[in-house]
Design a protein around this motif. Structure first.
Motif, PDB file in Angstrom:
ATOM      1  N   ASP A   1       0.745  -1.128   0.040  1.00 54.61           N
ATOM      2  CA  ASP A   1       0.130   0.142   0.005  1.00 54.61           C
ATOM      3  C   ASP A   1       0.753   1.337   0.074  1.00 54.61           C
TER       4      ASP A   1
ATOM      5  N   ARG B   1       2.249   4.976  -2.694  1.00 51.50           N
ATOM      6  CA  ARG B   1       2.070   5.759  -3.667  1.00 51.50           C
ATOM      7  C   ARG B   1       3.200   6.092  -4.602  1.00 51.50           C
TER       8      ARG B   1
ATOM      9  N   CYS C   1       1.838   1.069 -14.687  1.00 49.81           N
ATOM     10  CA  CYS C   1       0.963   1.378 -13.752  1.00 49.81           C
ATOM     11  C   CYS C   1      -0.267   0.347 -13.654  1.00 49.81           C
ATOM     12  N   GLU C   2      -0.624  -0.289 -14.709  1.00 51.60           N
ATOM     13  CA  GLU C   2      -1.687  -1.412 -14.592  1.00 51.60           C
ATOM     14  C   GLU C   2      -1.045  -2.516 -13.547  1.00 51.60           C
TER      15      GLU C   2
ATOM     16  N   THR D   1      -0.804  -1.243 -10.033  1.00 47.92           N
ATOM     17  CA  THR D   1      -2.410  -0.804  -9.448  1.00 47.92           C
ATOM     18  C   THR D   1      -3.032  -2.208  -9.274  1.00 47.92           C
ATOM     19  N   LYS D   2      -2.489  -3.186  -9.592  1.00 52.24           N
ATOM     20  CA  LYS D   2      -3.087  -4.704  -9.410  1.00 52.24           C
ATOM     21  C   LYS D   2      -2.589  -5.218  -8.243  1.00 52.24           C
TER      22      LYS D   2
ATOM     23  N   THR E   1      -1.077   2.968  -5.402  1.00 54.62           N
ATOM     24  CA  THR E   1      -1.650   3.925  -5.906  1.00 54.62           C
ATOM     25  C   THR E   1      -0.672   4.639  -7.081  1.00 54.62           C
ATOM     26  N   CYS E   2      -0.936   4.838  -8.354  1.00 53.42           N
ATOM     27  CA  CYS E   2      -0.048   5.257  -9.254  1.00 53.42           C
ATOM     28  C   CYS E   2      -0.319   6.477  -9.756  1.00 53.42           C
ATOM     29  N   THR E   3       0.604   7.484  -9.905  1.00 51.51           N
ATOM     30  CA  THR E   3       0.287   8.591 -10.756  1.00 51.51           C
ATOM     31  C   THR E   3       1.542   8.651 -11.963  1.00 51.51           C
ATOM     32  N   GLN E   4       0.798   8.893 -13.226  1.00 55.25           N
ATOM     33  CA  GLN E   4       1.335   8.711 -14.337  1.00 55.25           C
ATOM     34  C   GLN E   4       1.992  10.111 -14.987  1.00 55.25           C
TER      35      GLN E   4
END
Length: 231
Positions: free
Chosen positions: A2, A4, A19-20, A23-24, A28-31
Protein backbone atom coordinates in the motif's frame (compact mmCIF):
# COMPACT_ATOMS: atom_id res chain seq x y z
CA UNK A 1 1.52 -3.43 -0.55
CA UNK A 2 0.00 0.00 0.00
CA UNK A 3 2.03 2.95 -1.28
CA UNK A 4 2.01 5.85 -3.72
CA UNK A 5 4.14 5.46 -6.86
CA UNK A 6 5.17 8.13 -9.37
CA UNK A 7 5.81 6.65 -12.83
CA UNK A 8 7.82 8.91 -15.16
CA UNK A 9 8.02 7.33 -18.62
CA UNK A 10 7.40 8.90 -22.04
CA UNK A 11 6.51 5.60 -23.76
CA UNK A 12 2.76 5.38 -23.19
CA UNK A 13 2.65 1.59 -23.61
CA UNK A 14 5.35 1.01 -20.98
CA UNK A 15 3.90 3.67 -18.66
CA UNK A 16 0.45 2.10 -18.85
CA UNK A 17 1.84 -1.41 -18.36
CA UNK A 18 3.75 -0.38 -15.24
CA UNK A 19 0.73 1.49 -13.88
CA UNK A 20 -1.64 -1.43 -14.52
CA UNK A 21 0.80 -3.96 -13.02
CA UNK A 22 1.38 -2.01 -9.82
CA UNK A 23 -2.26 -1.00 -9.43
CA UNK A 24 -3.14 -4.72 -9.37
CA UNK A 25 -0.70 -5.03 -6.44
CA UNK A 26 -2.72 -2.50 -4.45
CA UNK A 27 -0.48 0.48 -5.15
CA UNK A 28 -1.66 3.98 -6.06
CA UNK A 29 0.05 5.20 -9.24
CA UNK A 30 0.44 8.65 -10.76
CA UNK A 31 1.60 8.76 -14.39
CA UNK A 32 3.86 11.39 -15.95
CA UNK A 33 5.02 11.28 -19.57
CA UNK A 34 7.97 13.68 -19.46
CA UNK A 35 10.65 14.72 -17.02
CA UNK A 36 9.11 18.14 -16.62
CA UNK A 37 5.68 16.68 -15.83
CA UNK A 38 7.32 14.23 -13.44
CA UNK A 39 9.05 17.04 -11.55
CA UNK A 40 5.79 18.98 -11.28
CA UNK A 41 4.01 15.94 -9.85
CA UNK A 42 6.85 15.29 -7.42
CA UNK A 43 6.76 18.86 -6.13
CA UNK A 44 2.99 18.99 -5.70
CA UNK A 45 2.18 15.53 -4.30
CA UNK A 46 3.54 13.00 -1.80
CA UNK A 47 5.02 9.72 -3.05
CA UNK A 48 6.75 6.70 -1.56
CA UNK A 49 8.72 5.64 -4.65
CA UNK A 50 9.59 6.89 -8.14
CA UNK A 51 10.00 4.73 -11.26
CA UNK A 52 12.00 6.79 -13.73
CA UNK A 53 12.94 6.44 -17.40
CA UNK A 54 16.15 8.08 -18.64
CA UNK A 55 15.50 9.24 -22.20
CA UNK A 56 12.55 11.64 -22.08
CA UNK A 57 11.46 14.96 -23.61
CA UNK A 58 11.65 18.16 -21.57
CA UNK A 59 14.00 16.89 -18.89
CA UNK A 60 16.12 13.74 -18.88
CA UNK A 61 15.89 11.13 -16.15
CA UNK A 62 19.44 12.00 -15.06
CA UNK A 63 18.45 15.64 -14.57
CA UNK A 64 15.22 14.73 -12.80
CA UNK A 65 16.93 12.47 -10.26
CA UNK A 66 19.33 15.33 -9.44
CA UNK A 67 16.33 17.56 -8.75
CA UNK A 68 14.71 14.90 -6.59
CA UNK A 69 17.89 14.36 -4.55
CA UNK A 70 18.09 18.08 -3.74
CA UNK A 71 15.18 17.67 -1.34
CA UNK A 72 14.35 13.99 -0.90
CA UNK A 73 15.75 10.52 -0.18
CA UNK A 74 12.71 8.81 -1.72
CA UNK A 75 13.60 5.47 -3.40
CA UNK A 76 14.10 5.81 -7.17
CA UNK A 77 14.13 2.86 -9.58
CA UNK A 78 15.65 3.64 -12.98
CA UNK A 79 14.38 1.88 -16.11
CA UNK A 80 16.63 2.04 -19.16
CA UNK A 81 17.83 0.10 -22.18
CA UNK A 82 21.41 0.84 -21.09
CA UNK A 83 22.73 -2.41 -19.68
CA UNK A 84 26.47 -1.82 -19.28
CA UNK A 85 27.94 -1.93 -15.78
CA UNK A 86 29.46 1.57 -15.90
CA UNK A 87 26.10 3.19 -16.71
CA UNK A 88 24.44 1.39 -13.82
CA UNK A 89 27.21 2.35 -11.40
CA UNK A 90 27.08 6.00 -12.52
CA UNK A 91 23.33 6.14 -11.91
CA UNK A 92 23.55 4.40 -8.54
CA UNK A 93 26.28 6.85 -7.56
CA UNK A 94 24.14 9.83 -8.62
CA UNK A 95 21.26 8.81 -6.37
CA UNK A 96 19.31 5.92 -7.91
CA UNK A 97 18.38 3.07 -5.57
CA UNK A 98 17.90 0.37 -8.20
CA UNK A 99 18.22 -0.17 -11.94
CA UNK A 100 15.96 -2.21 -14.20
CA UNK A 101 17.10 -2.97 -17.76
CA UNK A 102 14.51 -2.75 -20.56
CA UNK A 103 12.79 -4.87 -21.67
CA UNK A 104 11.92 -6.17 -18.21
CA UNK A 105 9.53 -8.78 -16.88
CA UNK A 106 6.68 -7.36 -14.79
CA UNK A 107 7.40 -9.98 -12.12
CA UNK A 108 10.89 -8.54 -11.69
CA UNK A 109 9.43 -5.03 -11.53
CA UNK A 110 7.06 -6.09 -8.75
CA UNK A 111 9.91 -7.76 -6.86
CA UNK A 112 12.16 -4.71 -7.06
CA UNK A 113 9.37 -2.35 -6.03
CA UNK A 114 8.61 -4.63 -3.08
CA UNK A 115 12.26 -4.54 -2.00
CA UNK A 116 12.36 -0.74 -1.97
CA UNK A 117 9.08 -0.44 -0.09
CA UNK A 118 10.32 -2.99 2.43
CA UNK A 119 13.38 -0.78 2.97
CA UNK A 120 11.03 2.01 4.05
CA UNK A 121 9.01 -0.26 6.32
CA UNK A 122 12.11 -1.80 7.91
CA UNK A 123 13.64 1.61 8.50
CA UNK A 124 10.48 2.85 10.18
CA UNK A 125 10.30 -0.26 12.36
CA UNK A 126 13.96 -0.07 13.37
CA UNK A 127 13.66 3.62 14.14
CA UNK A 128 10.81 3.03 16.53
CA UNK A 129 12.56 0.07 18.15
CA UNK A 130 15.91 1.79 18.70
CA UNK A 131 17.22 5.21 19.63
CA UNK A 132 16.35 7.77 17.00
CA UNK A 133 19.82 9.29 17.06
CA UNK A 134 23.24 7.70 16.65
CA UNK A 135 26.26 9.85 17.51
CA UNK A 136 29.93 9.37 16.68
CA UNK A 137 32.63 12.04 16.92
CA UNK A 138 31.04 15.18 15.43
CA UNK A 139 28.41 13.25 13.47
CA UNK A 140 24.75 12.73 14.38
CA UNK A 141 22.57 10.31 12.41
CA UNK A 142 18.83 10.71 12.93
CA UNK A 143 17.09 7.42 12.16
CA UNK A 144 13.58 8.84 12.33
CA UNK A 145 14.21 11.52 9.68
CA UNK A 146 17.03 9.80 7.72
CA UNK A 147 19.22 12.87 8.17
CA UNK A 148 22.93 13.09 8.94
CA UNK A 149 24.63 16.12 10.49
CA UNK A 150 28.29 16.98 11.05
CA UNK A 151 28.94 19.89 13.41
CA UNK A 152 25.30 20.88 13.01
CA UNK A 153 25.38 20.97 9.20
CA UNK A 154 23.35 18.48 7.17
CA UNK A 155 25.23 16.07 4.92
CA UNK A 156 23.17 15.22 1.81
CA UNK A 157 23.41 11.47 1.24
CA UNK A 158 21.83 8.98 -1.13
CA UNK A 159 19.79 6.15 0.39
CA UNK A 160 22.62 3.64 0.05
CA UNK A 161 25.19 6.05 1.48
CA UNK A 162 22.91 6.64 4.45
CA UNK A 163 22.37 2.91 5.00
CA UNK A 164 26.10 2.18 4.87
CA UNK A 165 26.79 4.88 7.45
CA UNK A 166 23.90 3.68 9.61
CA UNK A 167 25.31 0.14 9.58
CA UNK A 168 28.74 1.35 10.69
CA UNK A 169 27.31 3.53 13.46
CA UNK A 170 25.03 0.78 14.76
CA UNK A 171 28.08 -1.46 15.24
CA UNK A 172 31.03 0.93 15.69
CA UNK A 173 33.61 -1.76 16.55
CA UNK A 174 32.71 -4.30 13.85
CA UNK A 175 34.52 -4.78 10.52
CA UNK A 176 32.05 -5.40 7.69
CA UNK A 177 32.77 -7.32 4.50
CA UNK A 178 31.62 -5.89 1.17
CA UNK A 179 28.97 -8.60 1.04
CA UNK A 180 27.55 -7.58 4.42
CA UNK A 181 27.53 -3.91 3.43
CA UNK A 182 25.85 -4.58 0.08
CA UNK A 183 23.16 -6.85 1.48
CA UNK A 184 22.31 -4.37 4.26
CA UNK A 185 22.26 -1.25 2.08
CA UNK A 186 20.65 -2.75 -1.02
CA UNK A 187 18.68 -5.63 0.55
CA UNK A 188 19.77 -7.87 -2.33
CA UNK A 189 22.01 -10.88 -2.68
CA UNK A 190 25.65 -9.94 -3.20
CA UNK A 191 27.06 -11.00 -6.57
CA UNK A 192 30.52 -9.51 -6.34
CA UNK A 193 29.59 -5.83 -6.80
CA UNK A 194 32.97 -4.66 -5.46
CA UNK A 195 33.11 -1.56 -7.66
CA UNK A 196 29.67 -0.43 -6.50
CA UNK A 197 30.69 -0.63 -2.83
CA UNK A 198 34.00 1.12 -3.48
CA UNK A 199 32.26 3.97 -5.32
CA UNK A 200 29.75 4.52 -2.51
CA UNK A 201 32.45 4.44 0.19
CA UNK A 202 34.52 6.93 -1.82
CA UNK A 203 31.49 9.22 -2.25
CA UNK A 204 30.77 9.05 1.48
CA UNK A 205 34.33 10.02 2.36
CA UNK A 206 34.25 12.91 -0.11
CA UNK A 207 30.98 14.29 1.28
CA UNK A 208 32.17 13.99 4.88
CA UNK A 209 35.45 15.77 4.05
CA UNK A 210 33.47 18.85 3.05
CA UNK A 211 32.54 19.32 6.72
CA UNK A 212 35.44 17.92 8.73
CA UNK A 213 38.96 16.54 8.49
CA UNK A 214 38.05 13.76 10.93
CA UNK A 215 38.23 10.23 9.54
CA UNK A 216 34.96 8.29 9.77
CA UNK A 217 35.58 5.21 7.61
CA UNK A 218 38.58 2.89 7.81
CA UNK A 219 39.57 0.37 5.15
CA UNK A 220 40.57 -2.99 6.59
CA UNK A 221 42.57 -4.52 3.77
CA UNK A 222 41.47 -7.98 2.72
CA UNK A 223 38.30 -7.80 4.82
CA UNK A 224 36.23 -4.68 4.20
CA UNK A 225 35.38 -1.45 6.01
CA UNK A 226 34.52 -0.21 9.49
CA UNK A 227 33.86 2.98 11.40
CA UNK A 228 37.15 4.75 12.06
CA UNK A 229 38.52 4.27 15.54
CA UNK A 230 38.25 7.18 17.94
CA UNK A 231 41.54 8.81 18.88
Amino acid sequence: MDARILIVEDDANINNLVCETLTKQGLTCTQAFSGTEGLLNFKTSEFDLVILDLMMPGMSGEDLIKKIRETSKIPVIITSAKSDLDSRIDLLSSGADDYLVKPFDVKELIARVSVQLRHISDAQDSSSAADDKLEYKSMVLNRSTFEVFIKGQEVKLTRQEYKILELFMLYPTKVFSKQEIFEYAWDEYYIGEDKTINVHISNLRTKIKKFTEEEFIDTVWGIGFRLAKQA
